[in-house]
Design a protein around this motif. Structure first.
Motif, PDB file in Angstrom:
ATOM      1  N   PRO A 126       0.811  -1.227   0.000  1.00  0.00           N
ATOM      2  CA  PRO A 126       0.000   0.000   0.000  1.00  0.00           C
ATOM      3  C   PRO A 126       0.839   1.270   0.000  1.00  0.00           C
ATOM      4  CG  PRO A 126      -0.960  -1.606   1.482  1.00  0.00           C
ATOM      5  CD  PRO A 126       0.347  -2.196   1.021  1.00  0.00           C
ATOM      6  N   ILE A 127       1.931   1.287   0.776  1.00  0.00           N
ATOM      7  CA  ILE A 127       2.736   2.490   0.896  1.00  0.00           C
ATOM      8  C   ILE A 127       3.353   2.892  -0.444  1.00  0.00           C
ATOM      9  CG2 ILE A 127       4.891   1.316   1.535  1.00  0.00           C
ATOM     10  CD1 ILE A 127       5.329   3.466   3.651  1.00  0.00           C
ATOM     11  N   TYR A 128       3.766   1.899  -1.250  1.00  0.00           N
ATOM     12  CA  TYR A 128       4.377   2.215  -2.549  1.00  0.00           C
ATOM     13  C   TYR A 128       3.333   2.360  -3.646  1.00  0.00           C
ATOM     14  CZ  TYR A 128       8.985   1.947  -0.604  1.00  0.00           C
ATOM     15  OH  TYR A 128      10.101   2.224   0.150  1.00  0.00           O
ATOM     16  N   HIS A 129       2.301   1.541  -3.618  1.00  0.00           N
ATOM     17  CA  HIS A 129       1.225   1.702  -4.602  1.00  0.00           C
ATOM     18  C   HIS A 129       0.668   3.116  -4.534  1.00  0.00           C
ATOM     19  CE1 HIS A 129      -2.375   0.563  -7.002  1.00  0.00           C
ATOM     20  NE2 HIS A 129      -2.948   1.501  -6.241  1.00  0.00           N
ATOM     21  N   ASN A 130       0.332   3.558  -3.332  1.00  0.00           N
ATOM     22  CA  ASN A 130      -0.298   4.864  -3.171  1.00  0.00           C
ATOM     23  C   ASN A 130       0.660   6.004  -3.524  1.00  0.00           C
ATOM     24  OD1 ASN A 130      -2.707   3.690  -2.317  1.00  0.00           O
ATOM     25  ND2 ASN A 130      -2.092   3.712  -0.164  1.00  0.00           N
ATOM     26  N   TYR A 131       1.923   5.856  -3.156  1.00  0.00           N
ATOM     27  CA  TYR A 131       2.864   6.948  -3.432  1.00  0.00           C
ATOM     28  C   TYR A 131       3.157   7.083  -4.922  1.00  0.00           C
ATOM     29  CZ  TYR A 131       6.542  10.321  -2.903  1.00  0.00           C
ATOM     30  OH  TYR A 131       7.289  11.475  -3.007  1.00  0.00           O
ATOM     31  N   VAL A 132       3.436   5.974  -5.585  1.00  0.00           N
ATOM     32  CA  VAL A 132       3.756   6.053  -7.012  1.00  0.00           C
ATOM     33  C   VAL A 132       2.533   6.505  -7.814  1.00  0.00           C
ATOM     34  CG1 VAL A 132       4.639   4.800  -9.013  1.00  0.00           C
ATOM     35  CG2 VAL A 132       5.587   4.344  -6.754  1.00  0.00           C
ATOM     36  N   ALA A 133       1.338   6.084  -7.386  1.00  0.00           N
ATOM     37  CA  ALA A 133       0.116   6.569  -8.030  1.00  0.00           C
ATOM     38  C   ALA A 133      -0.008   8.079  -7.883  1.00  0.00           C
ATOM     39  CB  ALA A 133      -1.111   5.880  -7.431  1.00  0.00           C
ATOM     40  N   ALA A 134       0.331   8.599  -6.698  1.00  0.00           N
ATOM     41  CA  ALA A 134       0.258  10.044  -6.471  1.00  0.00           C
ATOM     42  C   ALA A 134       1.252  10.795  -7.352  1.00  0.00           C
ATOM     43  CB  ALA A 134       0.519  10.348  -4.999  1.00  0.00           C
ATOM     44  N   VAL A 135       2.446  10.233  -7.520  1.00  0.00           N
ATOM     45  CA  VAL A 135       3.442  10.869  -8.390  1.00  0.00           C
ATOM     46  C   VAL A 135       2.973  10.856  -9.844  1.00  0.00           C
ATOM     47  CG1 VAL A 135       5.801  10.780  -9.253  1.00  0.00           C
ATOM     48  CG2 VAL A 135       5.346  10.308  -6.843  1.00  0.00           C
ATOM     49  N   ALA A 136       2.453   9.708 -10.296  1.00  0.00           N
ATOM     50  CA  ALA A 136       1.969   9.599 -11.682  1.00  0.00           C
ATOM     51  C   ALA A 136       0.863  10.612 -11.954  1.00  0.00           C
ATOM     52  CB  ALA A 136       1.473   8.184 -11.951  1.00  0.00           C
ATOM     53  N   LYS A 137      -0.041  10.755 -10.998  1.00  0.00           N
ATOM     54  CA  LYS A 137      -1.142  11.711 -11.151  1.00  0.00           C
ATOM     55  C   LYS A 137      -0.628  13.144 -11.175  1.00  0.00           C
ATOM     56  CE  LYS A 137      -5.238  13.448  -8.711  1.00  0.00           C
ATOM     57  NZ  LYS A 137      -6.144  13.239  -7.531  1.00  0.00           N
ATOM     58  N   SER A 138       0.199  13.495 -10.201  1.00  0.00           N
ATOM     59  CA  SER A 138       0.637  14.879 -10.053  1.00  0.00           C
ATOM     60  C   SER A 138       1.600  15.306 -11.153  1.00  0.00           C
ATOM     61  CB  SER A 138       1.288  15.075  -8.681  1.00  0.00           C
ATOM     62  OG  SER A 138       0.373  14.789  -7.642  1.00  0.00           O
ATOM     63  N   ALA A 139       2.461  14.395 -11.601  1.00  0.00           N
ATOM     64  CA  ALA A 139       3.440  14.718 -12.642  1.00  0.00           C
ATOM     65  C   ALA A 139       2.909  14.436 -14.038  1.00  0.00           C
ATOM     66  CB  ALA A 139       4.722  13.917 -12.412  1.00  0.00           C
ATOM     67  N   ASN A 140       1.716  13.863 -14.131  1.00  0.00           N
ATOM     68  CA  ASN A 140       1.143  13.451 -15.416  1.00  0.00           C
ATOM     69  C   ASN A 140       2.153  12.605 -16.190  1.00  0.00           C
ATOM     70  OD1 ASN A 140      -0.984  13.334 -17.313  1.00  0.00           O
ATOM     71  ND2 ASN A 140      -0.021  14.944 -18.539  1.00  0.00           N
ATOM     72  N   CYS A 141       2.621  11.553 -15.522  1.00  0.00           N
ATOM     73  CA  CYS A 141       3.614  10.681 -16.137  1.00  0.00           C
ATOM     74  C   CYS A 141       3.155   9.229 -16.077  1.00  0.00           C
ATOM     75  CB  CYS A 141       4.967  10.826 -15.435  1.00  0.00           C
ATOM     76  SG  CYS A 141       5.054  10.137 -13.758  1.00  0.00           S
ATOM     77  N   LEU A 142       3.754   8.417 -16.912  1.00  0.00           N
ATOM     78  CA  LEU A 142       3.576   6.965 -16.843  1.00  0.00           C
ATOM     79  C   LEU A 142       4.640   6.435 -15.892  1.00  0.00           C
ATOM     80  CD1 LEU A 142       2.522   4.194 -17.842  1.00  0.00           C
ATOM     81  CD2 LEU A 142       4.117   4.396 -19.762  1.00  0.00           C
ATOM     82  N   ALA A 143       4.229   5.667 -14.898  1.00  0.00           N
ATOM     83  CA  ALA A 143       5.178   5.146 -13.919  1.00  0.00           C
ATOM     84  C   ALA A 143       5.272   3.630 -13.995  1.00  0.00           C
ATOM     85  CB  ALA A 143       4.784   5.572 -12.502  1.00  0.00           C
TER      86      ALA A 143
END
Length: 321
Positions: free
Chosen positions: A92-109
């Motif tokens: 959960p800690i990494y799923h949620n964080y990387v999802a937040a980065v992908a959303k905020s940076a508008n990037c594919l992670a």
């Protein structure tokens, strides 16, 4: 009857006499989702059938719904931390964080699963992440790879590699490898080295951790669990990145973001790393962001705190800027 405990390395792992290994934290898993309610969709894709390893992909929903041929997105390859022993992209800690980065940076992670110690000691993690990077770059021409999301949406002129703790360590070493093996065409724009697990037998300066018990505890985890085959113990070049023999001139990226937490045992090592990069003949740019009153991976532990959101914005700017 429960098997006898042979050794335990808190808070990470317990090892039993019958060979059973019990990870004490980081075992929870969160499923992927194609539900766009949080503006990001995710899925798992096997990149190494040999070792049954996957990457977890995160894509902003707007990009997923867009027609082919629309603007490509920056590509972030993320390497989780956990002392080479615990956690995964599915935690959960990494799923949620990387999802937040992908959303905020508008990037594919692309969040990478790798084999972990003690079953698979170092250098297995480095080998696996390098394999995942090569697999990702097999899509670089837009049609050669097996995964549509990467073929359609990834801008291979804007590839970033980032990770925290052990993942920050791995990020550095594989950016070095990309620089050494230029013929492979793995071009990385920048790396985010977040609270990196860099260490050595001796303190890096007078402000580094001096407490012998703390230093021996870190050495024990490295030498007995993560990398028992290291000839030089904590002075293994994979761990002692700032050692006298290290040379950063071949680092295969244009810019580096070094994130430091002032209360982290690795803080002085991270600052020494940034200083050594700046003095080297590498030629790229180094940016240091430090939160003096925070501890190791505070942004994962308290993701909604003001300082965590501040760092998220810094990482987003690093990727999208």
């Amino acid at each position: 009857m429960e098997s006898e405990i042979v050794s335990e390395f808190l808070p990470f792992v317990r090892i039993y006499k019958d060979g059973t290994i019990k990870r004490l934290i980081g075992n929870d898993i969160i499923p992927t989702s194609l539900d766009p309610s949080n503006d990001v969709v995710s899925k798992d894709v096997v990149y190494s059938p040999e070792h049954n390893l996957s990457v977890r992909l995160f894509l902003p929903h707007k990009a997923a719904a867009a027609a082919d041929g629309e603007k490509k997105l920056p590509l972030l390859i993320y390497i989780h931390g956990g002392a080479w022993i615990i956690e995964s992209p599915f935690s959960p800690i990494y799923h949620n964080y990387v999802a937040a980065v992908a959303k905020s940076a508008n990037c594919l992670a692309v969040s990478v699963q790798y084999r972990r110690a003690p079953e698979h000691p170092v250098p297995a993690a480095y080998e696996d992440v390098w394999s995942a990077i090569q697999w990702t770059f097999s899509h670089a021409n837009g049609s050669g790879g097996p995964e549509d999301w990467i073929n359609k949406h990834a801008d291979f002129g804007r590839v970033f590699l980032a990770g925290d703790s052990a993942g920050g360590n791995i990020s550095h070493h594989l950016a070095m490898k990309a620089g050494e093996e230029k013929k492979l065409g793995i071009k990385i724009k920048g790396i985010g080295v977040v609270h990196p697990a860099f260490w050595g037998t001796d303190p890096v300066d007078e402000f580094d951790v001096q407490d012998k018990e703390t230093r021996s505890g870190i050495a024990e985890v490295w030498e007995k669990v993560a990398s028992p085959n290291s000839v030089n113990g904590t002075d293994d070049p994979l761990f002692n990145v700032n050692g006298s023999g290290s040379d950063f001139t071949g680092l295969g990226c244009e810019k580096v973001l070094v994130a430091v937490a002032g209360k982290d045992v690795f803080a002085r090592q991270a600052l020494a790393y940034a200083a050594k990069l700046e003095k080297s003949q590498w030629g790229g740019t180094v940016e240091v962001v430090e939160e003096k009153d925070e501890g190791h991976v505070f942004h994962l532990q308290k993701p909604d705190s003001d300082k965590a959101l501040k760092f998220l914005n810094k990482l987003v700017d690093f990727i999208s800027g």
